[in-house]
Write a protein that holds these residues in place. Structure first.
Motif, PDB file in Angstrom:
ATOM      1  N   ASP A   1      -4.077 -38.706  22.371  1.00 12.56           N
ATOM      2  CA  ASP A   1      -3.060 -38.011  23.169  1.00 12.56           C
ATOM      3  C   ASP A   1      -2.061 -38.995  23.768  1.00 12.56           C
ATOM      4  OD1 ASP A   1      -3.625 -35.132  23.131  1.00 12.56           O
ATOM      5  OD2 ASP A   1      -5.553 -35.717  23.993  1.00 12.56           O
TER       6      ASP A   1
ATOM      7  N   ASP B   1       9.997 -29.320  26.978  1.00 14.72           N
ATOM      8  CA  ASP B   1       8.778 -29.523  26.206  1.00 14.72           C
ATOM      9  C   ASP B   1       7.814 -28.380  26.502  1.00 14.72           C
ATOM     10  OD1 ASP B   1       9.986 -31.870  25.501  1.00 14.72           O
ATOM     11  OD2 ASP B   1       8.708 -33.147  26.751  1.00 14.72           O
TER      12      ASP B   1
ATOM     13  N   GLN C   1       3.492 -27.131  25.956  1.00 15.18           N
ATOM     14  CA  GLN C   1       2.135 -27.380  25.454  1.00 15.18           C
ATOM     15  C   GLN C   1       1.206 -26.314  26.012  1.00 15.18           C
ATOM     16  OE1 GLN C   1       1.017 -31.400  24.696  1.00 15.18           O
ATOM     17  NE2 GLN C   1      -0.962 -31.130  25.690  1.00 15.18           N
TER      18      GLN C   1
ATOM     19  N   THR D   1      -2.864 -24.158  25.232  1.00 15.63           N
ATOM     20  CA  THR D   1      -4.095 -24.067  24.450  1.00 15.63           C
ATOM     21  C   THR D   1      -4.313 -22.605  24.121  1.00 15.63           C
ATOM     22  OG1 THR D   1      -4.996 -26.012  25.532  1.00 15.63           O
ATOM     23  CG2 THR D   1      -6.570 -24.575  24.415  1.00 15.63           C
TER      24      THR D   1
ATOM     25  N   THR E   1      -4.808 -26.869  20.854  1.00 13.38           N
ATOM     26  CA  THR E   1      -3.711 -27.219  21.742  1.00 13.38           C
ATOM     27  C   THR E   1      -2.461 -27.427  20.890  1.00 13.38           C
ATOM     28  OG1 THR E   1      -5.222 -28.247  23.303  1.00 13.38           O
ATOM     29  CG2 THR E   1      -2.899 -28.845  23.494  1.00 13.38           C
TER      30      THR E   1
ATOM     31  N   GLY F   1       2.091 -27.322  20.741  1.00 12.55           N
ATOM     32  CA  GLY F   1       3.276 -27.515  21.548  1.00 12.55           C
ATOM     33  C   GLY F   1       4.355 -28.258  20.808  1.00 12.55           C
ATOM     34  N   TRP F   2       5.303 -28.769  21.566  1.00 13.09           N
ATOM     35  CA  TRP F   2       6.346 -29.609  20.995  1.00 13.09           C
ATOM     36  C   TRP F   2       6.915 -30.509  22.085  1.00 13.09           C
ATOM     37  CZ3 TRP F   2       7.298 -24.194  21.096  1.00 13.09           C
ATOM     38  CH2 TRP F   2       8.161 -23.768  22.097  1.00 13.09           C
ATOM     39  N   ARG F   3       7.588 -31.539  21.636  1.00 12.38           N
ATOM     40  CA  ARG F   3       8.205 -32.475  22.553  1.00 12.38           C
ATOM     41  C   ARG F   3       9.592 -32.803  22.018  1.00 12.38           C
ATOM     42  NH1 ARG F   3       4.933 -37.217  22.273  1.00 12.38           N
ATOM     43  NH2 ARG F   3       6.775 -38.331  21.576  1.00 12.38           N
TER      44      ARG F   3
ATOM     45  N   LEU G   1       3.490 -30.582  17.919  1.00  9.62           N
ATOM     46  CA  LEU G   1       2.202 -31.179  18.266  1.00  9.62           C
ATOM     47  C   LEU G   1       1.074 -30.188  17.998  1.00  9.62           C
ATOM     48  CD1 LEU G   1       3.325 -32.506  21.787  1.00  9.62           C
ATOM     49  CD2 LEU G   1       3.256 -33.822  19.650  1.00  9.62           C
TER      50      LEU G   1
END
Lengths: 436, 436
Positions: free
Chosen positions: A337, B106, B108, B110, B116, B118-120, B393
């Motif tokens: 992470d 961003d 994230q 679960t 889990t 997400g994106w950034r 992610l």
């Protein structure tokens, strides 16, 4: 044999730069042929599309049979096993849930001078999706392209899929149905792209075209860009795995091979801080290559473009990864992470040893259409954003115009654009005379 | 004389379709020349850029003088009047405030299986901005391109601006300084685009190139696309004004002329529900054309591409507007806010009679780089989003993989991608043996 290199080697920088610059794909120059096909479809519509389909796909169609009928789609869907159907539906639900979170929000506010500003997002009205025929006719790609469009609110979504000799993959039709596709045409090649962009008697034109294809399709998409929007032109697939020694070499080998098996031009790279682990993975790859169904393709990819890079520490791994800007990045390290948070350029990151990249190809939720060939430095994977566009909004009050109008007038004068300045000045004059 | 038409005319649909399809720009085909220039810059770097600059801009530079020095920029900025400087700073502050709201977030989370996802978002590392020289060297364009890049967090922002015979607009340098530009080079044309994309001994390569330019610049941007990201290729400017009779015809005339004065290929269209008002506006345009500084250019644009369309009601106006998909849309009607909410395709909307389009060109806050030639159907104006990219992610737990892995394996099998399936299966087998 893949390349083995270490950042400790004297010639590392040279070899790494060569690896980065390796040209993996020789696209044939088909631009001239494609230009003729597009001109033909623009001039003759359906007739041109039907002739070209007979020629390239050995398939005789009429305007009435270009489009799959509901009965044909029903029949194809009925052929799909319950297990495959369940898997597609689970994938679709997860992709839909992920992409639903991407819908951007409208905004509107009034600022300190009283100007109301903002923007509004609206969907593209009509989109077309190219689905390759034959071997590369992937139902997962249908879901990955069609679902973001439908989540965005695209009203009309048309698919074109060539069916050489009339052969179609029933899973592609089922995936289209699950995704909510509105029209499916059994045409392909540059002629299908031209039909979507310019329309024919049978096919209404769309505003945006997405989806992968061969050199003809890619050239056609480049040519119609401007008349319609297009997505990126995808190159061969790539994976970078960063793994420490506490991994099962066979798992990592399979992850590398799951890119290599796509295409002889695919690229799989392992970065590790343990040279012996790198050797173990390479041995595991060789062992799996003995029995893999697509061992011919995967073997060529691995031997020509594969690499195992040993680094001194994970800081070096992060630096090299950002220089590669990989399409897929798998992080199999103790603190994956934290490592993920340090990466700047990557299409998709798969975190931890329980997240093989293949999960992302099918079922994780994020899109599998991702930037290749180092373009993650400046572009993103396919998303809902590709099917919406933003309209900016401004509303001045007389007071707001009085506050900021003079500066606009001044700048217009400095650019010698008199009418721009006068359009502001005429209104300011009215205000100065006490009117509103 | 512009075209006058009414939706009540029998031949309206024909004439409107012709208006929509009118080709306003004949781009010379310079692709071959541009390909040679790019190859030359790639092969010879600085030497090629300097030779081409001597040839096209009649300017002899060295690697050391290609870039404006701090002292040169200081000296240029000192020449700018306090009024112009204040106007630029107000514009910059307002553009910055608007674009700061565009920064995407961003995410994230679960999900129900324990995955889990997400994106950034991360900024492009280095961007290059093309600024035309000569007449079209607009400081406002520097602000509109550079500020979104800096708001996005672009670390290195380089400008290229040709200075034929050594002449530079000091306001352009001041705008660059205000916007936080890091490097300014006095080069232009295809050679400048090539230098930004591939780098030379003096100029480090960038990842994204934006900004307007002539046919050579546009062709060069198309060619380097893929190696770097580019923004849209802009066509001639356009405005559509929808106005009822309760407007000052002179104001509307000036708004139409503020597009027409840009370029002989620009297009200005008025839609009104009152034919007499349309005539009054046309007369006001003629009157202003008698004295306007750029009357030659604006007159050609208005006569060749201008149009006044009378509709029966505002519903028709909305329909026609969406078919035009205008770059700029000005709504001067009683209930302009409601009308704005009904529009689907437009680059920017200016709401109400106190919001002349020129406000948006300079000082409103929204970007003035907007989709032209009906591309608002599928694209948006320049924004912070053009200078960021998204990394998706995913992190599976053993339990998550157990829940969704079998479906991925199934889909991989259906696509005959065995290694994909095995990379999941190897991990599931470990779980089935009780390991994690």
């Amino acid at each position: 044999m893949p390349q083995f290199m270490s950042t400790a080697d004297a010639d590392f920088e040279n070899r790494f730069t060569t690896l980065l610059g390796a040209k993996r794909e020789d696209s044939p120059d088909v631009d001239h042929v494609v230009a003729e096909i597009i001109a033909d479809v623009r001039a003759r519509g359906d007739a041109a599309v039907l002739e070209l389909t007979a020629k390239f796909d050995r398939l005789t169609l009429t305007p009435a049979t270009m489009r799959f009928s509901t009965a044909e789609i029903d029949a194809a869907c009925a052929k799909v096993s319950a297990e495959d159907k369940d898997a597609l539906e689970l994938a679709a639900a997860r992709i839909r849930a992920y992409h639903a979170r991407q819908m951007p929000e409208d905004a509107q506010w009034t600022d300190e001078v009283g100007a109301t500003l903002g923007w509004r997002w609206t969907p593209v009205s009509a989109a077309g999706l190219y689905v390759p025929g034959g071997l590369a006719s992937y139902p997962s790609s249908v879901l990955m392209n069609a679902i973001p469009a439908k989540v965005a609110g695209v009203d009309r979504l048309a698919i074109v899929v060539p069916t050489p000799d009339g052969v179609v993959n029933p899973l592609v039709l089922l995936a289209a149905r699950i995704a909510g596709v509105d029209e499916i045409y059994r045409i392909g090649g540059a002629q299908a792209v031209a039909a979507l962009a310019y329309g024919t008697e049978t096919i209404a034109p769309v505003d945006k075209i997405t989806g992968p294809g061969n050199a003809f399709v890619a050239a056609a998409k480049r040519r119609v860009f401007g008349k319609v929007g297009i997505d990126m032109i995808a190159g061969p697939s790539e994976i970078l795995v960063i793994a420490d020694k506490d991994n099962n070499p066979d798992w990592i080998a399979l992850d590398l091979l799951s890119q290599a098996e796509h295409d002889e031009s695919a690229q799989s790279i392992l970065i590790t801080d343990d040279a012996a682990f790198g050797q173990a993975v390479a041995q595991a790859v060789d062992k799996r290559l003995e029995t893999l169904e697509r061992r011919a393709i995967a073997g060529v990819s691995w031997r020509n473009f594969g690499a195992v890079i040993t680094v001194q520490d994970m800081d070096q791994a992060v630096d090299l990864s950002d220089r590669i800007a990989p399409e897929h990045l798998e992080l199999c390290t103790a603190d994956a992470d934290t490592l993920a948070s340090r990466i700047t350029h990557a299409g998709a990151i798969f975190i931890g040893g329980w997240t093989p990249e293949a999960i992302g190809d099918y079922i994780g939720g994020p899109n599998h259409v991702l930037p290749t060939a180092r373009s993650a430095r400046f572009s993103s994977g396919l998303s809902v954003m590709d099917f919406v566009k933003r309209t900016t909004l401004s509303r001045m009050t007389p007071e707001a115009l009085a506050a900021i109008g003079p500066a606009a007038e001044r700048l217009a004068q400095s650019e010698s654009l008199q009418a721009h300045g006068l359009s502001v000045r005429a209104r300011l004059d009215r205000l100065n005379r006490g009117g509103t």
